[in-house]
Write a protein that holds these residues in place. Structure first.
Motif, mmCIF file in Angstrom:
data_model
loop_
_atom_site.group_PDB
_atom_site.id
_atom_site.type_symbol
_atom_site.label_atom_id
_atom_site.label_comp_id
_atom_site.label_asym_id
_atom_site.label_seq_id
_atom_site.Cartn_x
_atom_site.Cartn_y
_atom_site.Cartn_z
ATOM 1 N N THR A 56 13.707 18.370 34.279
ATOM 2 C CA THR A 56 12.533 18.645 33.429
ATOM 3 C C THR A 56 12.520 17.763 32.174
ATOM 4 N N LEU A 57 13.706 17.537 31.567
ATOM 5 C CA LEU A 57 13.744 16.735 30.334
ATOM 6 C C LEU A 57 13.509 15.252 30.601
ATOM 7 N N MET A 58 13.944 14.790 31.787
ATOM 8 C CA MET A 58 13.850 13.360 32.089
ATOM 9 C C MET A 58 12.921 13.107 33.277
ATOM 10 N N ASP A 59 11.785 13.771 33.293
ATOM 11 C CA ASP A 59 10.827 13.503 34.389
ATOM 12 C C ASP A 59 10.172 12.139 34.149
ATOM 13 N N SER A 60 9.436 11.667 35.145
ATOM 14 C CA SER A 60 8.930 10.279 35.080
ATOM 15 C C SER A 60 8.029 10.049 33.864
ATOM 16 N N LEU A 101 16.746 4.039 44.045
ATOM 17 C CA LEU A 101 17.060 3.712 42.649
ATOM 18 C C LEU A 101 15.917 4.080 41.696
ATOM 19 N N HIS A 102 14.949 4.829 42.186
ATOM 20 C CA HIS A 102 13.836 5.233 41.316
ATOM 21 C C HIS A 102 14.222 6.498 40.538
ATOM 22 N N THR A 103 15.242 6.347 39.697
ATOM 23 C CA THR A 103 15.714 7.448 38.853
ATOM 24 C C THR A 103 15.656 6.978 37.404
ATOM 25 N N PRO A 104 15.736 7.914 36.432
ATOM 26 C CA PRO A 104 15.622 7.510 35.022
ATOM 27 C C PRO A 104 16.615 6.418 34.618
ATOM 28 N N MET A 105 17.884 6.559 35.032
ATOM 29 C CA MET A 105 18.903 5.588 34.616
ATOM 30 C C MET A 105 18.518 4.170 35.045
ATOM 31 N N TYR A 106 18.061 4.037 36.287
ATOM 32 C CA TYR A 106 17.727 2.697 36.801
ATOM 33 C C TYR A 106 16.392 2.195 36.240
ATOM 34 N N PHE A 107 15.498 3.126 35.940
ATOM 35 C CA PHE A 107 14.235 2.739 35.313
ATOM 36 C C PHE A 107 14.513 2.086 33.946
ATOM 37 N N LYS A 128 7.273 7.368 28.616
ATOM 38 C CA LYS A 128 6.971 7.505 27.182
ATOM 39 C C LYS A 128 8.110 6.932 26.330
ATOM 40 N N MET A 129 9.354 7.237 26.720
ATOM 41 C CA MET A 129 10.509 6.768 25.938
ATOM 42 C C MET A 129 10.627 5.239 25.990
ATOM 43 N N ALA A 130 10.453 4.683 27.191
ATOM 44 C CA ALA A 130 10.534 3.218 27.326
ATOM 45 C C ALA A 130 9.401 2.554 26.537
ATOM 46 N N ALA A 131 8.202 3.128 26.647
ATOM 47 C CA ALA A 131 7.044 2.573 25.924
ATOM 48 C C ALA A 131 7.279 2.644 24.417
ATOM 49 N N ALA A 132 7.884 3.740 23.965
ATOM 50 C CA ALA A 132 8.171 3.893 22.530
ATOM 51 C C ALA A 132 9.158 2.820 22.066
ATOM 52 N N ALA A 133 10.156 2.509 22.902
ATOM 53 C CA ALA A 133 11.138 1.463 22.541
ATOM 54 C C ALA A 133 10.453 0.107 22.416
ATOM 55 N N TRP A 134 9.610 -0.231 23.411
ATOM 56 C CA TRP A 134 8.884 -1.520 23.370
ATOM 57 C C TRP A 134 7.934 -1.563 22.175
ATOM 58 N N ALA A 135 7.183 -0.474 21.970
ATOM 59 C CA ALA A 135 6.161 -0.457 20.908
ATOM 60 C C ALA A 135 6.805 -0.527 19.524
ATOM 61 N N SER A 136 7.884 0.247 19.315
ATOM 62 C CA SER A 136 8.495 0.217 17.979
ATOM 63 C C SER A 136 9.170 -1.130 17.733
ATOM 64 N N GLY A 137 9.727 -1.734 18.798
ATOM 65 C CA GLY A 137 10.282 -3.082 18.658
ATOM 66 C C GLY A 137 9.207 -4.076 18.260
ATOM 67 N N PHE A 138 8.041 -3.956 18.913
ATOM 68 C CA PHE A 138 6.938 -4.886 18.643
ATOM 69 C C PHE A 138 6.404 -4.712 17.213
ATOM 70 N N LEU A 139 6.168 -3.469 16.799
ATOM 71 C CA LEU A 139 5.624 -3.211 15.452
ATOM 72 C C LEU A 139 6.587 -3.690 14.372
ATOM 73 N N ASN A 140 7.865 -3.377 14.582
ATOM 74 C CA ASN A 140 8.890 -3.791 13.630
ATOM 75 C C ASN A 140 8.959 -5.313 13.526
ATOM 76 N N ALA A 141 8.919 -5.979 14.696
ATOM 77 C CA ALA A 141 8.992 -7.448 14.735
ATOM 78 C C ALA A 141 7.764 -8.066 14.064
ATOM 79 N N LEU A 142 6.608 -7.460 14.308
ATOM 80 C CA LEU A 142 5.356 -7.954 13.727
ATOM 81 C C LEU A 142 5.407 -7.880 12.200
ATOM 82 N N ALA A 151 8.196 11.518 30.901
ATOM 83 C CA ALA A 151 9.044 11.428 29.699
ATOM 84 C C ALA A 151 9.731 10.064 29.634
ATOM 85 N N CYS A 152 10.200 9.577 30.786
ATOM 86 C CA CYS A 152 10.899 8.276 30.820
ATOM 87 C C CYS A 152 9.959 7.138 30.427
#
Length: 300
Positions: free
Chosen positions: A133-137, A54-60, A142-156, A139-140
């Motif tokens: 290539t587009l969804m290598d580990s 299950l170590h694939t982008p979808m499950y990550f 970075k995308m997850a971190a961007a979601a958490w970070a933008s959520g945090f900045l917006n909430a702050l 990139a995944c």
């Protein structure tokens, strides 16, 4: 400015019931919902972390979704349960600030993550040859971190702004947890315009993400309907169905909670809607993903 709003050391939350038997019933039901959410999301996190298949982008991304769901329900429900058990309504000023911050963080980050997951489904179905290539580990992550970070900045940003506004209409919050619209109702009439400006920016972000998800799915359905075999179509649809169901649940309850006209607003309706949008997704998301997913069932 702060002195006015923090002159009281606590807020009063809306109780679910006045009578003791009903408060105990609320506590029991809430405990059931909370344990179900903990168990369901905990199982998904454990299965994905422990099963290397299950170590694939979808499950990550699904693992991140479960973490956010656990966070959002843990921000609101335990305090409400504690108050029911102790027959009290209070939450400290700082407790309320943290509740607003973390609730906004988890809700916003979850929405950004669902947008990223739509992109993942789009690449998997519309550009399968480039998926590796587009969804290598990297990139995944970075995308997850961007979601958490933008959520945090917006909430702050929202939390800082909401609590810098003088609150001069008492300290009774018409909700079972502290949330921005209910805190703004306590503000002095002209001071909340800055927060309205911020909300407009957030709404633009919200609709930007929403349009991105819709466009992704239009492309996905066009690609799927072009697949010659019925089996292939079915497989592609079953890949997308859980995500689509989760997005629909999240967006519909969220829109109704925040964008319903004031004319139909009442404390009881606000309470019911808040229960729907804050408690339903954390409980239902793992069920939606678990029921439709053979690999996840095998791993569990």
């Amino acid at each position: 400015q702060m002195s006015n709003s923090s002159s009281f050391g606590e807020f009063l939350l809306l109780p679910f019931a006045d009578r003791q038997e009903l408060q105990l019933l609320h506590f029991t039901l809430s405990l059931g919902i909370y344990l179900a959410a903990l168990l369901a999301n905990g199982l998904i996190i454990t299965a994905i972390a422990c099963d290397h298949r299950l170590h694939t982008p979808m499950y990550f991304f699904l693992l991140n979704l479960s973490l956010l769901d656990l966070g959002s329900i843990s921000t609101t429900l335990p305090k409400s349960m504690h108050n029911s058990l102790r027959k009290t309504r209070t939450i400290s000023y700082l407790g309320c600030v943290f509740q607003v911050l973390f609730h906004a963080l988890f809700i916003l980050a979850e929405y950004y993550l669902l947008t990223v997951m739509a992109y993942d489904r789009y690449v998997a179905i519309c550009r399968p040859l480039h998926y590796g290539t587009l969804m290598d580990s990297r990139a995944c992550i970075k995308m997850a971190a961007a979601a958490w970070a933008s959520g945090f900045l917006n909430a702050l940003l929202h939390t800082g702004n909401t609590f810098s506004i003088p609150l001069c209409r008492g300290n009774e919050v018409e909700q079972f947890f502290c949330e921005i619209p209910q805190i703004l109702k306590l503000s002095c009439s002209d001071s909340y315009l800055r927060e309205v400006g911020l909300i407009v920016i957030s709404l633009c972000l919200f609709f930007g993400c929403f349009i991105f998800i819709v466009v992704s799915y239009v492309q996905i359905f066009r690609a799927v309907l072009g697949i010659p075999s019925e089996q292939g179509q079915h497989k592609a649809f079953s890949m997308c169905f859980p995500h689509l169901a989760v997005v629909s649940l999240f967006v519909s309850t969220g829109i109704f909670a925040y964008l319903k006209p004031p004319s139909i607003s009442s404390p009881v309706l606000d309470l019911v809607v808040a229960v729907l949008y804050s408690l339903m997704p954390p409980v239902m998301n793992p069920v939606i993903y678990g029921m439709r997913n053979r690999e996840l069932k095998d791993a569990l």
